[in-house]
Design a protein around this motif. Structure first.
Motif, PDB file in Angstrom:
ATOM      1  N   UNK A 128     -40.504  56.925  -2.677  1.00  0.00           N
ATOM      2  CA  UNK A 128     -41.300  57.612  -1.656  1.00  0.00           C
ATOM      3  C   UNK A 128     -41.034  59.107  -1.828  1.00  0.00           C
ATOM      4  N   UNK A 188     -50.567  61.605  10.097  1.00  0.00           N
ATOM      5  CA  UNK A 188     -51.726  60.997   9.432  1.00  0.00           C
ATOM      6  C   UNK A 188     -52.721  60.381  10.420  1.00  0.00           C
ATOM      7  N   UNK A 241     -41.543  63.069  -0.585  1.00  0.00           N
ATOM      8  CA  UNK A 241     -41.682  63.784   0.688  1.00  0.00           C
ATOM      9  C   UNK A 241     -42.109  65.222   0.395  1.00  0.00           C
ATOM     10  N   UNK A 250     -39.705  59.061   8.093  1.00  0.00           N
ATOM     11  CA  UNK A 250     -39.906  60.385   7.488  1.00  0.00           C
ATOM     12  C   UNK A 250     -40.608  61.295   8.500  1.00  0.00           C
ATOM     13  N   UNK A 251     -41.620  60.748   9.171  1.00  0.00           N
ATOM     14  CA  UNK A 251     -42.307  61.560  10.193  1.00  0.00           C
ATOM     15  C   UNK A 251     -41.361  61.906  11.345  1.00  0.00           C
ATOM     16  N   UNK A 266     -46.723  57.384  -3.200  1.00  0.00           N
ATOM     17  CA  UNK A 266     -46.374  56.656  -1.973  1.00  0.00           C
ATOM     18  C   UNK A 266     -47.272  55.447  -1.721  1.00  0.00           C
ATOM     19  N   UNK A 302     -50.416  65.016   2.501  1.00  0.00           N
ATOM     20  CA  UNK A 302     -49.380  64.157   1.929  1.00  0.00           C
ATOM     21  C   UNK A 302     -49.077  63.108   3.000  1.00  0.00           C
ATOM     22  N   UNK A 303     -49.171  61.832   2.658  1.00  0.00           N
ATOM     23  CA  UNK A 303     -48.958  60.789   3.679  1.00  0.00           C
ATOM     24  C   UNK A 303     -47.914  59.783   3.208  1.00  0.00           C
ATOM     25  N   UNK A 304     -47.310  59.107   4.190  1.00  0.00           N
ATOM     26  CA  UNK A 304     -46.235  58.150   3.884  1.00  0.00           C
ATOM     27  C   UNK A 304     -46.576  56.732   4.320  1.00  0.00           C
ATOM     28  N   UNK A 305     -47.572  56.602   5.195  1.00  0.00           N
ATOM     29  CA  UNK A 305     -47.988  55.281   5.681  1.00  0.00           C
ATOM     30  C   UNK A 305     -49.503  55.154   5.569  1.00  0.00           C
ATOM     31  N   UNK A 306     -49.978  53.925   5.746  1.00  0.00           N
ATOM     32  CA  UNK A 306     -51.418  53.630   5.687  1.00  0.00           C
ATOM     33  C   UNK A 306     -51.787  52.954   7.008  1.00  0.00           C
ATOM     34  N   UNK A 342     -50.222  48.664  13.573  1.00  0.00           N
ATOM     35  CA  UNK A 342     -51.399  49.211  12.905  1.00  0.00           C
ATOM     36  C   UNK A 342     -51.059  50.048  11.690  1.00  0.00           C
ATOM     37  N   UNK A 343     -49.741  50.235  11.420  1.00  0.00           N
ATOM     38  CA  UNK A 343     -49.358  50.962  10.207  1.00  0.00           C
ATOM     39  C   UNK A 343     -48.856  49.980   9.165  1.00  0.00           C
ATOM     40  N   UNK A 344     -49.054  50.314   7.915  1.00  0.00           N
ATOM     41  CA  UNK A 344     -48.527  49.482   6.831  1.00  0.00           C
ATOM     42  C   UNK A 344     -48.298  50.353   5.601  1.00  0.00           C
ATOM     43  N   UNK A 345     -47.874  49.711   4.505  1.00  0.00           N
ATOM     44  CA  UNK A 345     -47.813  50.383   3.208  1.00  0.00           C
ATOM     45  C   UNK A 345     -47.820  49.283   2.161  1.00  0.00           C
ATOM     46  N   UNK A 346     -48.056  49.650   0.916  1.00  0.00           N
ATOM     47  CA  UNK A 346     -48.171  48.623  -0.128  1.00  0.00           C
ATOM     48  C   UNK A 346     -46.847  47.891  -0.356  1.00  0.00           C
ATOM     49  N   UNK A 350     -48.085  56.046  18.129  1.00  0.00           N
ATOM     50  CA  UNK A 350     -47.479  56.830  17.046  1.00  0.00           C
ATOM     51  C   UNK A 350     -46.698  57.993  17.653  1.00  0.00           C
ATOM     52  N   UNK A 388     -43.612  49.584   7.805  1.00  0.00           N
ATOM     53  CA  UNK A 388     -43.028  50.701   7.026  1.00  0.00           C
ATOM     54  C   UNK A 388     -42.050  51.555   7.812  1.00  0.00           C
ATOM     55  N   UNK A 426     -40.644  54.658   5.971  1.00  0.00           N
ATOM     56  CA  UNK A 426     -41.720  55.641   5.827  1.00  0.00           C
ATOM     57  C   UNK A 426     -42.038  56.304   7.162  1.00  0.00           C
TER      58      UNK A 426
END
Lengths: 292, 256
Positions: A227, A119, A229, B41-42, A191, A151-155, B26-30, B12, B35, B38
């Motif tokens: 989550x 991402x 995938x 997964x990558x 996600x 498709x993303x898993x983080x922000x 610098x990464x996050x999630x709700x 990353x 994360x 999460x």
């Protein structure tokens, strides 16, 4: 020598197609199924010769084709790999696909290729880079490309634009089209806790040139939240079919691909999924005809 | 403080393949402020897709060491020598050399050569296509000038000379995997790999054949290549080797 002029007369119809897998080469050539088109990953046809080209050339004689790149790293902050771009161009020149698409993602950093779609933050800086990369790709291959939503898993904390606005701006600045992956919308919506329906309602459908549909795997994060995938290893869930119907109901009639890349089923099973997508597209056509 | 945007991709990328897999700043999630699951997964996608790729490319090496060990081995290789381009067809070329030096497989001394054979087979599979000379075309060679003949070889042609019975080991593993019949101390084997049509042919060759084929490929005459082969091994049987090469579709052109 194959006469490619006949290929150019076969644009990709607004029907279902499937991702072409080597496991199905023989079944397809033996039965010549009534399916709209096939899509291949450019990277799988970059060898000099051999069975992959042999079978793809034969299948290409019977069906429209789309080429999908998975390695250009358009969303990366570094320069595009011009050697790889030249290889993509060679595949496109050789098979004259009706569509060429790539991803809003990165897969290379410095000199390492990570073999995954990673991402990027959405802001003015990354927008400028993505736009420059797409300009470079379209110049090199001499045609419009489609860009796929990821498709993303983080922000990223450094994102200050919505994905849909980012895509809309890329289209405005480059003239590229969009590949709408409906499963990715469902996966990313789940996600990141937003509504896939609202995402689709905001999506610039007038620029969509192709749709992707696929299955996904389910997991949970440390907070116990779902989550999803993007695994392409099973059939679609009903919610994704429903989202596809929602897109079609907006008047979008474009080539629609079933992607099933892992735990690949028998040809007949995959063909069934394609027929299901075709039924939805056909029903929409009928509704339009009745309305007229 | 958040990292500069230009550091984001660097951190990353580094965390994707390193041992720790710390979530980049610098990464996050709700749901998870940091994360980790999460981000994993990558990391998992990168490792598993590349390990699967290696397993598909080296099925006999996998069979020889077992699946679990192979996946661990591939993980170490991926970290040591990650892919350098999106041309993944070329990824794995360094695996035989890696196995040669990797301390935990030294008790399987033939493993690197089996990996070489599997790699050459893949190279042949993806090599350029070329129609081999037919026996009829070869019959046109002027017999008086046979010794002066120089051959063009098929672009898919590869040769491998091993100190181990590499072909026998490979063959046994493509079938039932029973290595007990193979005499590991019985000397090495020479193998020729070529793809004249759609199928890759793998052939066990008589001794001194690999150098002979390489000599022919370098453009020297049949007479001279034969003389060199006889120097190396006085039992070299030109007739036998040449008919084997013709049968496999190794020659694509000649001049004399």
């Amino acid at each position: 020598m194959t006469d490619i002029s006949s290929w150019l007369e076969k644009p990709i119809p607004a029907r279902a197609g499937v991702g072409l897998k080597p496991e199905h080469f023989a079944a397809i050539l033996e039965t010549l199924p009534d399916i709209g088109w096939f899509e291949v990953h450019a990277e799988n046809y970059m060898g000099a010769g051999g069975p992959p080209h042999h079978y793809l050339s034969r299948i290409r004689e019977h069906y429209p084709l789309s080429v999908h790149g998975v390695g250009l790293s358009i969303g990366g902050e570094g320069r595009l790999d011009t050697d790889h771009l030249a290889r993509v161009k060679k595949v496109v020149d050789r098979y004259q696909p009706g569509l060429f698409s790539e991803h809003l993602a990165w897969s290379s950093h410095d000199d390492v290729f990570y073999n995954d779609l990673l991402p990027l933050p959405y802001n003015e800086e990354t927008l400028a880079t993505v736009v420059a990369h797409i300009d470079q790709v379209q110049d090199a291959i001499g045609r419009q490309m489609l860009l796929e939503n990821p498709a993303t898993y983080v922000v990223y904390k450094s994102s200050d634009m919505e994905e849909v606005d980012f895509l809309r701006e890329v289209v405005a600045r480059t003239g590229c089209g969009l590949l709408l992956d409906v499963n990715n919308v469902f996966v990313a919506g789940t996600n990141h806790d937003y509504s896939p329906q609202a995402y689709l309602d905001a999506f610039p459908m007038e620029h969509v040139g192709e749709i992707h549909l696929a299955g996904h795997a389910e997991s949970v994060d440390d907070a116990g939240k779902a989550v999803l995938i993007d695994a392409h290893d099973r059939a679609l869930v009903d919610q994704v079919w429903a989202l596809f119907e929602r897109v079609v109901s907006k008047g979008v009639r474009v080539p629609t691909l079933i992607e099933w890349d892992n735990d690949v089923p028998e040809w007949e099973r995959l063909f069934e999924e394609a027929k299901k997508a075709d039924k939805i597209l056909e029903a929409a056509h009928r509704d339009v005809a009745i309305a007229v | 403080m958040s990292p500069l945007p230009s550091d984001m991709e660097e951190s990353f990328a580094r965390s994707l393949l390193d041992q720790e897999g710390v979530v980049p700043d610098g990464l996050t999630s709700y749901s998870e402020p940091v994360p980790q699951t999460r981000f994993n997964i990558y990391r998992n996608n990168v490792h598993v897709s590349l390990i699967d790729m290696m397993a598909a490319k080296f099925p006999v090496v996998l069979k020889l060491v077992g699946e679990e060990f192979f996946r661990g081995l591939a993980r170490v290789y991926i970290r040591a020598e990650p892919p350098k381009s999106a041309l993944t067809l070329e990824y794995g070329a360094g695996f035989p050399g890696f196995l040669e030096d990797f301390e935990h497989v030294q008790d399987v001394p033939y493993l690197a050569d089996v990996a070489r054979l599997e790699w050459l087979r893949l190279e042949a599979y993806n090599a350029a296509d070329r129609e081999p000379l037919s026996p009829e075309e070869l019959a046109l060679i002027d017999h008086d000038r046979l010794g002066e003949t120089r051959f063009q070889l098929h672009p898919s042609l590869r040769t491998l000379r091993s100190d181990y019975p590499v072909m026998s080991i490979w063959e046994a593993n493509m079938q039932d995997g029973d290595l007990s019949e193979i005499d590991m101390a019985g000397g090495g084997e020479e193998v020729l790999i070529v793809r004249p049509g759609l199928d890759v042919e793998i052939l066990k060759m008589p001794s001194a054949s690999c150098d002979f084929v390489r000599d022919l490929g370098s453009g020297i005459s049949l007479h001279e290549a034969n003389a060199r082969a006889l120097d190396a091994n006085e039992g070299f049987d030109l007739q036998l080797v040449l008919s084997g090469l013709i049968r496999c579709g190794v020659f694509t052109g000649f001049s004399n």
